[in-house]
Design a protein around this motif. Sequence first.
Motif, PDB file in Angstrom:
ATOM      1  N   LYS A   1       0.811  -1.217   0.000  1.00 24.62           N
ATOM      2  CA  LYS A   1       0.000   0.000   0.000  1.00 24.62           C
ATOM      3  C   LYS A   1       0.846   1.270   0.000  1.00 24.62           C
ATOM      4  O   LYS A   1       0.576   2.208  -0.770  1.00 24.62           O
ATOM      5  CB  LYS A   1      -0.958  -0.009   1.194  1.00 24.62           C
ATOM      6  N   ILE A   2       1.854   1.317   0.845  1.00 26.58           N
ATOM      7  CA  ILE A   2       2.642   2.550   0.956  1.00 26.58           C
ATOM      8  C   ILE A   2       3.426   2.824  -0.325  1.00 26.58           C
ATOM      9  O   ILE A   2       3.423   3.942  -0.848  1.00 26.58           O
ATOM     10  CB  ILE A   2       3.581   2.479   2.171  1.00 26.58           C
ATOM     11  N   THR A   3       4.093   1.811  -0.879  1.00 21.19           N
ATOM     12  CA  THR A   3       4.868   2.045  -2.108  1.00 21.19           C
ATOM     13  C   THR A   3       3.951   2.275  -3.300  1.00 21.19           C
ATOM     14  O   THR A   3       4.304   2.998  -4.232  1.00 21.19           O
ATOM     15  CB  THR A   3       5.816   0.873  -2.385  1.00 21.19           C
ATOM     16  N   MET A   4       2.771   1.660  -3.278  1.00 23.94           N
ATOM     17  CA  MET A   4       1.784   1.909  -4.334  1.00 23.94           C
ATOM     18  C   MET A   4       1.361   3.376  -4.310  1.00 23.94           C
ATOM     19  O   MET A   4       1.272   4.045  -5.351  1.00 23.94           O
ATOM     20  CB  MET A   4       0.566   1.005  -4.123  1.00 23.94           C
ATOM     21  N   GLY A   5       1.088   3.897  -3.116  1.00 25.81           N
ATOM     22  CA  GLY A   5       0.685   5.295  -2.995  1.00 25.81           C
ATOM     23  C   GLY A   5       1.761   6.246  -3.482  1.00 25.81           C
ATOM     24  O   GLY A   5       1.479   7.237  -4.167  1.00 25.81           O
ATOM     25  N   LEU A   6       3.013   5.957  -3.145  1.00 29.07           N
ATOM     26  CA  LEU A   6       4.107   6.805  -3.604  1.00 29.07           C
ATOM     27  C   LEU A   6       4.264   6.739  -5.120  1.00 29.07           C
ATOM     28  O   LEU A   6       4.527   7.752  -5.784  1.00 29.07           O
ATOM     29  CB  LEU A   6       5.408   6.383  -2.923  1.00 29.07           C
TER      30      LEU A   6
END
Length: 728
Positions: free
Chosen positions: A161-166
């Motif tokens: 989720k976090i790397t997808m958002g970035l």
Amino acid sequence: MAQFDWVDFYKAFAKALLHYKGNRSALIQTIKKVYAEIEINLPTLERDNQIVDIDPFTVFGLFNKSKLKESNRVKIITAFARELAVDAAVPTSFDAVPVLNNQNATFYYWIGDRGPDDVDHLWDLFESALEYAKTPSDDKRQMDSKYFDLAINLKGNGNSKITMGLYWIAPDVFLNLDSRNTWYIYESGKLPSDVVDSLPRIEQKISADKYFEIAERLQSYLQSERSALKDFKELSFEAWTYSEQINQEERAAKVQSQRDDKGSALADEDVDTVHYWIYSPGDSAYKWDEFYKHGIMAIGWGEIGDLRVFASKEDMKKKMKETYDSSRPYTNVALATWQFANEMKPGDIVFAKKGMHQIIGRGIVKSDYIFDDSVEDEFKNIRQVDWTDKGEWPHPGQAVMKTLTDITAYTDYVEQLNDLFETEDDIDETEDDDSKFPVYTKADFLYGKEDGRDRVYMSEEDYDTLVGLVRNKKNAILQGAPGVGKTFIAKRLAYSMMGKKNPNRVMLVQFHQSYSYEDFIEGFRPVSSGGFEIKKGAFYNFCKKAQYDPEHEYFFIIDEINRGNLSKIFGELFMLIENDKRGNELHLLYSDEKFFVPKNVYIIGMMNTADRRLAMLDYALRRRFAFFDMKPGFDTEGFFEYRKKLANKKFDKLITTVENLNKVISTDDSLGEGFCIGHSYFCNLDHVSDKTLSDIVEYELIPMLKEYWFDEPPKVQEWTNNLRSAVK
């Protein structure tokens, strides 16, 4: 259409979104306004949707979720662009955009479960990431790393989720490490081993330092001459494409395995229904006009010769490696060529595609596989096709890249493709063409195949009686204890009455406690875009099919019919299934549509009489069905021949013991004939061993006796001893 035209919009959207960091209440009102304007239900973003705060990544996730229709995605984006004054064009393509799981689509936990600073940390990561992407520097990277570590360690968040958002907000700087990309990078074998070995291993919640190290090393490789991919976007797109091909292959293999390994109980082992294929006539469909003109479809790899000489896909793969490039895996190619030569059948439906976003035709396969060595190019593998449609239609979603894929198992996808065309008459005619299905007669029903298999242990007199009941009443129930052959007989009875083993005119469903009118006739079902729509049920669709084919008989088979709440399931159709009410119309409950049950539809139910937990049928239904008692077939001519063929004394002794046991069961006041042990427990044995007989006794018969006589242990023990003695 620019492949990655979403990048400019996403960057502009991120910039506009940042203005709301200090005014999140205004952002929440804007979100609610957007969904009200486009008339789509707002996804659940907080308990009872009482939203008091929201982070920017969750806002991005509103139009980057799995199972979100592309048309709704564009609606949401267009409305946001208008409300936030985004100065970039709305995207036309979403290639390489990773999406959230619908069930985990917020980056924060709800009130009561999240910390007081959780949403603030996400905004800080968002802002620091945009700053770093704009002008990378060590101090900005340190700040971004600080908030990266805080955000990824929040409850419910992780690498994906976090790397997808970035990646959404700056795909040229930040690497997406969702499951597909991680698999592609570390496990697919598509990247050089020295590159993969140099990367830090992925942890459950990766640190910012390791994340940036992975991103930088991969970016260095992608920008080198060694790589055909040039940036994170191309990497993500290739990861999605390749993983989808592998997934399709694995699913197809499972489906094919089940297709090849049919059980005989449902009588379909020697028939094959229409399959649906999606096909590319050459790269970017450059051979389409030629193939359409000549009424063919063809695939390449002609240099390996006639595909029929290969015994397996592995043999094809080996030959391809020898002929072309030994370093390539050829897994997908071998599957496609094998299916083209061996699994595709005349009558199958083919959808022709161009690229991944366009359908250009539809046709019906008319011939077996042909190898034409006189063809000058590589397209020597041919099938004749009646191309019924030619044009340009938007593909629903994104097509796989393989040349040929069996899509039969994906019924919603097939339905979407069929909906692109104005009529399905050509498909209906293909499916209902009896000439391609095996003949199945009364003799086939009674005597089975030449080797004695597939035989139904029923007398000719009982068969004639049963057929008469079904034809006269239209509705019949086969009732009896387990093992008397109800399931084995049901489809065979339908086929014998039709004279053909045409599974397209037979449907089998199983009732259970949760089966409803909505499953059977019609009802409101939720849709991915929000809200509800009326979805037609199994019996409705079957009756509509029969309605437009009045010259043929159709059989609707209901297994475990007394497990369902029949009054609730049939609803207003309770009356319409009666023989003398067929053809009369009633208004349906939800759609207010006039509907009738055609006269050429027969209903065959199966009822277990030995399960004490099942409710008895009410009188209203009972008078609408004829009931046929299925009894053990030990005394039939067929079973005598079967015993003679096996020629085993212990088998004969066990059957005699069971027949004596059945006499006791049938005269027992608490049981009766409906609890007698059936012949099916002893059928389809090629040879008889002591272990086979012992297993039948120990694991099938004795447990049943314990259930029958749970309050009479001495009787259970007596017959347990009798059965065991028979097979010693």
